[in-house]
Design a protein around this motif. Structure first.
Motif, PDB file in Angstrom:
ATOM      1  N   LEU A 313      68.208  75.402  21.191  1.00  0.00           N
ATOM      2  CA  LEU A 313      67.075  74.489  21.054  1.00  0.00           C
ATOM      3  C   LEU A 313      67.152  73.359  22.078  1.00  0.00           C
ATOM      4  N   GLU A 314      68.357  72.878  22.365  1.00  0.00           N
ATOM      5  CA  GLU A 314      68.512  71.830  23.372  1.00  0.00           C
ATOM      6  C   GLU A 314      68.090  72.333  24.745  1.00  0.00           C
ATOM      7  N   ASN A 315      68.522  73.555  25.106  1.00  0.00           N
ATOM      8  CA  ASN A 315      68.124  74.141  26.382  1.00  0.00           C
ATOM      9  C   ASN A 315      66.620  74.357  26.457  1.00  0.00           C
ATOM     10  N   TRP A 316      66.027  74.783  25.335  1.00  0.00           N
ATOM     11  CA  TRP A 316      64.568  74.998  25.300  1.00  0.00           C
ATOM     12  C   TRP A 316      63.831  73.685  25.500  1.00  0.00           C
ATOM     13  N   ALA A 317      64.325  72.623  24.862  1.00  0.00           N
ATOM     14  CA  ALA A 317      63.689  71.312  24.988  1.00  0.00           C
ATOM     15  C   ALA A 317      63.786  70.786  26.424  1.00  0.00           C
ATOM     16  N   LYS A 318      64.952  70.968  27.070  1.00  0.00           N
ATOM     17  CA  LYS A 318      65.116  70.522  28.454  1.00  0.00           C
ATOM     18  C   LYS A 318      64.185  71.294  29.384  1.00  0.00           C
ATOM     19  N   LYS A 319      64.098  72.601  29.176  1.00  0.00           N
ATOM     20  CA  LYS A 319      63.226  73.434  30.008  1.00  0.00           C
ATOM     21  C   LYS A 319      61.767  73.019  29.829  1.00  0.00           C
ATOM     22  N   ARG A 320      61.376  72.753  28.608  1.00  0.00           N
ATOM     23  CA  ARG A 320      59.995  72.341  28.321  1.00  0.00           C
ATOM     24  C   ARG A 320      59.688  70.997  28.972  1.00  0.00           C
ATOM     25  N   SER A 321      60.671  70.079  28.941  1.00  0.00           N
ATOM     26  CA  SER A 321      60.487  68.754  29.539  1.00  0.00           C
ATOM     27  C   SER A 321      60.297  68.864  31.049  1.00  0.00           C
ATOM     28  N   ARG A 322      61.093  69.751  31.703  1.00  0.00           N
ATOM     29  CA  ARG A 322      60.985  69.929  33.141  1.00  0.00           C
ATOM     30  C   ARG A 322      59.620  70.508  33.522  1.00  0.00           C
ATOM     31  N   GLU A 323      59.112  71.442  32.693  1.00  0.00           N
ATOM     32  CA  GLU A 323      57.830  72.063  32.977  1.00  0.00           C
ATOM     33  C   GLU A 323      56.700  71.057  32.850  1.00  0.00           C
ATOM     34  N   GLN A 324      56.828  70.118  31.904  1.00  0.00           N
ATOM     35  CA  GLN A 324      55.789  69.108  31.712  1.00  0.00           C
ATOM     36  C   GLN A 324      55.775  68.082  32.857  1.00  0.00           C
ATOM     37  N   GLU A 325      56.938  67.895  33.529  1.00  0.00           N
ATOM     38  CA  GLU A 325      57.021  66.929  34.629  1.00  0.00           C
ATOM     39  C   GLU A 325      56.445  67.467  35.937  1.00  0.00           C
TER      40      GLU A 325
END
Length: 326
Positions: A313-325
């Motif tokens: 879940l932590e990796n998914w959240a980081k990946k999602r944050s990068r995509e939003q940036e």
């Protein structure tokens, strides 16, 4: 054969209407007549709500198919109209079907006799709201008092141990609340607890009944404690409940009651209390391990499974944050 669910057709017990019908007919003291519905007024202070719910729909269907199986019970008024004693729901159903008349037993009753019979004809029905029971018990006990019976309906304070017989009660002369409790199969103090609900303001009564628009429900025991608050304090509580979409726990209600008794309960304290999350109101996510076991190696312990899920879940959240940036 499986037990079939009971169908509430809004009918009083047979005995309450016809146990002495033959004697009355012989004495010509009452009769059954077809009466225009618009000449039948609701019982003054009738505590039972008549609403278009599932049971009412079934009652309407039953009357449509079989006609009204049992006449209503009314008493004549000096102005030529009649007051409904038993049959409010049947009257509503008949009106919904476009009927202009209904059969009714006409019986001369004084106010106290009418009140007692009205309550007894309705109180054993299913699906009665708690506040309705409170008002019904209160009306019946008041009627018994007017008839000269000794009545103790002091609801200023009710002991917590309300279902136990104390040493002070042994040998005590039965009171009207005891008599009514024996008839209904509940304790005298439980009757008094229901009566306490009549001290709640309407919005709180709706919450304990489960009939408010916001679908906010207050349990019976907390509601009894809240009935000791002043009207102003109760309105402050309603505002806090609606604002936070949260109801107070039993212990919080008891604290409100204590502070109210001491004159120290404030709107700010109520708001602060309701804004705190109760443990049983925190959101929880639950699932059975068998639903996810297939995704893990067999040797993984529950602790390892938990660590892996958090890591993913932590990796998914980081990946999602990068995509939003981007």
């Amino acid at each position: 054969m499986a037990n079939l669910p009971k169908l509430d057709l809004g009918l009083p017990s047979y005995d309450s209407l016809f146990s002495t019908e033959e004697e009355r007919q012989e004495a010509n003291t009452e009769k059954v007549m077809t009466i225009p519905i618009n000449k039948i007024k609701d019982f003054e202070g009738h505590p039972f709500h008549v609403t278009m719910d599932e049971d009412m729909a079934k009652l309407i269907d039953s009357i449509k198919e079989n006609d009204m199986l049992m006449p209503a019970l009314v008493r004549p008024k000096p102005d030529g109209t009649y007051e409904m004693i038993s049959g409010h729901r049947r009257k509503f159903a008949m009106s919904q079907l476009g009927k202009n008349e209904m059969n009714a037993i006409i019986r001369d009753l004084d106010d106290d006799q009418a009140t007692i019979l009205m309550v007894d004809s309705n109180i054993q029905r299913e699906n009665i709201y708690p506040s309705e029971r409170g008002y019904a018990y209160k009306m019946r006990l008041e009627a018994m008092k007017h008839q000269g019976k000794k009545v103790d309906i002091d609801t200023s304070e009710i002991p917590i141990e309300y279902d136990k017989t104390t040493s002070a009660q042994v040998g005590r002369k039965p009171e009207s609340a005891d008599i009514l409790g024996e008839q209904l199969g509940i304790s005298r103090n439980q009757i008094k607890r229901f009566i306490r609900l009549t001290y709640l303001i309407e919005p709180l009564q709706e919450m304990v009944d489960g009939r408010n628009e916001n679908e906010i429900k207050i349990a019976f025991n907390p509601a009894v404690e809240l009935s000791y608050l002043t009207e102003s304090e109760q309105f402050d509580l309603v505002n806090a409940i609606i604002e936070n979409q949260r109801t107070p726990s039993l212990s919080q209600c008891q604290e409100f009651k204590r502070l109210s008794h001491d004159g120290e309960l404030t709107a700010d304290f109520i708001e602060d209390t309701l804004s705190e999350e109760k443990p049983n109101q925190r959101e929880k996510l639950s699932f059975q391990m068998k639903e996810i076991d297939k995704y893990f190696p067999k040797e993984y312990t529950p602790g390892k499974k938990k660590d892996l899920m958090i890591h993913l879940l932590e990796n998914w959240a980081k990946k999602r944050s990068r995509e939003q940036e981007r």
